[in-house]
Enzyme design. Sequence first.
Site, PDB file in Angstrom:
ATOM      1  N   ARG A 161      73.927  40.206  55.358  1.00  0.00           N
ATOM      2  CA  ARG A 161      74.324  39.262  54.256  1.00  0.00           C
ATOM      3  C   ARG A 161      73.907  39.943  52.841  1.00  0.00           C
ATOM      4  NH1 ARG A 161      71.343  33.581  54.480  1.00  0.00           N
ATOM      5  NH2 ARG A 161      69.023  34.458  54.758  1.00  0.00           N
ATOM      6  N   ASN A 201      74.229  32.414  47.090  1.00  0.00           N
ATOM      7  CA  ASN A 201      73.217  31.992  47.980  1.00  0.00           C
ATOM      8  C   ASN A 201      71.867  32.777  47.447  1.00  0.00           C
ATOM      9  OD1 ASN A 201      71.990  30.150  49.997  1.00  0.00           O
ATOM     10  ND2 ASN A 201      71.438  32.128  50.801  1.00  0.00           N
ATOM     11  N   GLU A 202      70.910  32.295  46.950  1.00  0.00           N
ATOM     12  CA  GLU A 202      69.529  32.914  46.653  1.00  0.00           C
ATOM     13  C   GLU A 202      69.751  34.324  46.119  1.00  0.00           C
ATOM     14  OE1 GLU A 202      67.431  32.652  50.288  1.00  0.00           O
ATOM     15  OE2 GLU A 202      66.703  30.925  49.964  1.00  0.00           O
ATOM     16  N   GLU A 233      66.699  23.528  50.273  1.00  0.00           N
ATOM     17  CA  GLU A 233      66.538  23.891  51.747  1.00  0.00           C
ATOM     18  C   GLU A 233      65.082  24.003  51.767  1.00  0.00           C
ATOM     19  OE1 GLU A 233      67.555  27.803  52.769  1.00  0.00           O
ATOM     20  OE2 GLU A 233      69.392  27.805  51.638  1.00  0.00           O
ATOM     21  N   TRP A 264      61.475  34.339  60.146  1.00  0.00           N
ATOM     22  CA  TRP A 264      61.471  35.506  59.415  1.00  0.00           C
ATOM     23  C   TRP A 264      59.932  35.815  59.185  1.00  0.00           C
ATOM     24  CZ3 TRP A 264      59.539  33.503  55.013  1.00  0.00           C
ATOM     25  CH2 TRP A 264      59.921  32.388  54.663  1.00  0.00           C
ATOM     26  N   GLU A 269      69.372  33.741  63.153  1.00  0.00           N
ATOM     27  CA  GLU A 269      68.528  32.720  62.741  1.00  0.00           C
ATOM     28  C   GLU A 269      68.727  31.617  63.870  1.00  0.00           C
ATOM     29  OE1 GLU A 269      70.093  31.933  58.831  1.00  0.00           O
ATOM     30  OE2 GLU A 269      67.983  32.743  58.451  1.00  0.00           O
ATOM     31  N   LYS A 270      68.834  32.205  65.181  1.00  0.00           N
ATOM     32  CA  LYS A 270      68.633  31.341  66.390  1.00  0.00           C
ATOM     33  C   LYS A 270      67.275  30.684  66.765  1.00  0.00           C
ATOM     34  CE  LYS A 270      69.320  35.221  69.487  1.00  0.00           C
ATOM     35  NZ  LYS A 270      69.672  36.097  68.331  1.00  0.00           N
ATOM     36  N   PHE A 271      66.498  31.395  66.062  1.00  0.00           N
ATOM     37  CA  PHE A 271      64.724  30.760  66.490  1.00  0.00           C
ATOM     38  C   PHE A 271      64.245  29.937  65.054  1.00  0.00           C
ATOM     39  CE2 PHE A 271      65.050  34.434  69.545  1.00  0.00           C
ATOM     40  CZ  PHE A 271      65.245  33.599  70.640  1.00  0.00           C
ATOM     41  N   HIS A 272      65.107  29.754  64.395  1.00  0.00           N
ATOM     42  CA  HIS A 272      64.778  29.047  62.998  1.00  0.00           C
ATOM     43  C   HIS A 272      65.081  27.440  63.521  1.00  0.00           C
ATOM     44  CE1 HIS A 272      64.630  27.726  58.997  1.00  0.00           C
ATOM     45  NE2 HIS A 272      64.474  28.850  58.554  1.00  0.00           N
TER      46      HIS A 272
HETATM   47  C1  GLA Z   1      67.154  30.891  53.120  1.00  0.00           C
HETATM   48  C2  GLA Z   1      68.873  30.902  53.361  1.00  0.00           C
HETATM   49  C3  GLA Z   1      69.144  30.405  54.443  1.00  0.00           C
HETATM   50  C4  GLA Z   1      68.617  30.878  55.591  1.00  0.00           C
HETATM   51  C5  GLA Z   1      67.070  30.133  55.350  1.00  0.00           C
HETATM   52  C6  GLA Z   1      66.028  30.550  56.553  1.00  0.00           C
HETATM   53  O1  GLA Z   1      66.659  30.129  52.453  1.00  0.00           O
HETATM   54  O2  GLA Z   1      69.358  30.601  51.946  1.00  0.00           O
HETATM   55  O3  GLA Z   1      70.577  30.706  54.411  1.00  0.00           O
HETATM   56  O4  GLA Z   1      68.428  32.094  55.855  1.00  0.00           O
HETATM   57  O5  GLA Z   1      66.531  31.213  54.076  1.00  0.00           O
HETATM   58  O6  GLA Z   1      64.717  30.089  56.153  1.00  0.00           O
END
Ligand code: GLA
Length: 673
Positions: A114, A152-153, A312, A320, A360-363
Amino acid sequence: MPETTPRGLTRLAFGGDYNPEQWPESVWHEDVRLMREAGVTMVSVGIFSWALLEPTPGAYDFGWLDRLLGLLHDNGVRVDLGTPTVAPPAWFYRTHPEALPVTAEGVRYEFGSRAAICHSNADYRAAAATITTRLAERYGDHPALAMWHVHNEYGVPVSACYCDSCAAHFRRWLETTYGTVDAVNDAWGTAFWGQRYADFGQINPPRLTPTVGNPAQALDYKRFADATMRENFVMERDILHRLSPGVPVTTNFMTALSQCDSVDYWAWGREVDIVTNDHYLITDGRRTHVNLAMAADLTRSVAGGAPWLLLEHSTSGVNWQPRNPAKAPGQMARNSLGHVARGSEGAMFFQWRQSRRGAEKFHSAMVPHGGTETRVWREVVELGSCLGSLAQIRGTRTEADVAMLWDWHSWWAQSLAWRPSEDHDARERADAFYETLYDRHLTVDFAHPEADLSSYPLVVVPALYLMTRAAGDNLRAYVENGGTLVVSYFSGIVDEHDAVHEGSCPGALRDVLGLTVEEFSPLLPGERVRVTGPDGSELGGDVWTEFVVPRGAETVWTYADGLTAGHPAVTRHRLGEGTAWYVSTRLGADGLDALLGRAIEDARIAPRTDLPRDVEVVRRTGASGSYLFAVNHTVTDAKVPLDTAGTELLTGERTAGRLPVPAGAVRVVRLDG
Ligand code: GLA
Ligand code: ZN
């Protein structure tokens, strides 16, 4: 005028990123039932959905999103709707491969993750504008819509692109900023190493060079990359404002994350209708709640003191970092309410339902793989109920005691190569000063170096290498008018072009500090110096020392050994009605506490001394009343002395005298009066 709180939200925001496209629609019905059970009030939707919304160029499929927004609306859940411009579809890159960003080494990134975006790319900009327009036309006045979530970010994971479009865009940016190429030559000091440019066409991004490139060029490229991302944000925001009038627009920041240092949030804070932030615990062995408090204080400051929103954080571990511990029982609520204490109007998470597939399946998530028979889910439901009882704090503002100066441009300049020591880390000093103030139970506002500081009795400057003349004058006026200032080494050295201020260092601060620094003398790894006060008190320093020559300042602590033995280590300068302290070595926690203790006396601040370490007390005040938040980060029950009686909002109990805050718990008292 766009609203500055999520439209239609009458409670604190509670919910998370909701990615229902990862699940069959049958699961959506369970989702909304569980959202109701947990007291979810808002979810963020569609952030990565471009490929679904526009499966082939120009052919849109809004059906699923129509059904989803309808379902959420029917269940009383407000929607923070994303523009999916952080994740262009595969088809887009097939026709526009040059929209993939290029590194300074000339390597082009590939599709398949992404945020692979060159923000200068005209085709990307056009496509982003089109999908944003389509979404705004369709959902601009949807009854579920609470706010817009652009992109996003910005700034992570790619902070700058070095491709040819960016080169052309950079030249235009330079022309607008400087007017003539000679002005660029002056600002960058291109007389050095024969780097002079005869016209703008000769200038490139700071790509890979055999050895260190021009630092001023690198600094300007950071400014350019930041401004370019902001152009794209503003482009989307203006479309949304036009087609969805009144609905607030945000983009999620990561204010205090050291990995995200490429965005000047002072500038971004002025462009959004609501400041929102993402925060994750960095598990590097330090106290995570201190970094959390710092992030929240910085976000509030970026919002100009106004309420902001935590968009968030995580219910438990992330996935990560090299090692991703789970949160301890109660830690999620302490984290969430810790943000709320410092101005957040709620607590949102990444993400609602834990993914089964993808990166991100382990988040952790609000609904874990294990479903509702889990500790995380039980704590989520409990948190929803806590936040539900705090609706009245909306709109109140956190009260701060002191200010810390903060400037992303200085941080950028400080991080460039070939400085006196690579061990000096400006961010480390900011964290250390913050931690000392936190342990003194002082609430910190962050301020831009040129901001009005007159309302603060104490201003600390942990490491601000780049300081404009205007900032130096600002600090001088602040002290002359009675303020107390504490400055750490290697501050006030260069101007906005990374040029050393004329005359002796620290050029921007010589007068206010009453001294000059003749030489920097950084220490080798493991090397330490002793520093003694007139009363025999001893401090220890490492990393950095300096040959300081007092020119009006008095010496308070002196180097006892090392190359600088006998020279001043800590000085104090009375100027006008105020006082300016300077410290020229890296003090440890005890040393910083001793130094700030002296400055706190000068500033006539009386921090609380009746609280145990790691029992955090913060106040929010406003039209609806005054609220005291107490967060007990320890494993011991605590009692927080109260001046005023009040009602504890999470338990409903009346309280006076001493407020019991059980180990690991949070209490919120609405104070009488
Ligand atoms: C960031 C992103 C999210 C996700 C989280 C995981 O903040 O905006 O999409 O990837 O990290 O911690
Ligand atoms: Zn580019």
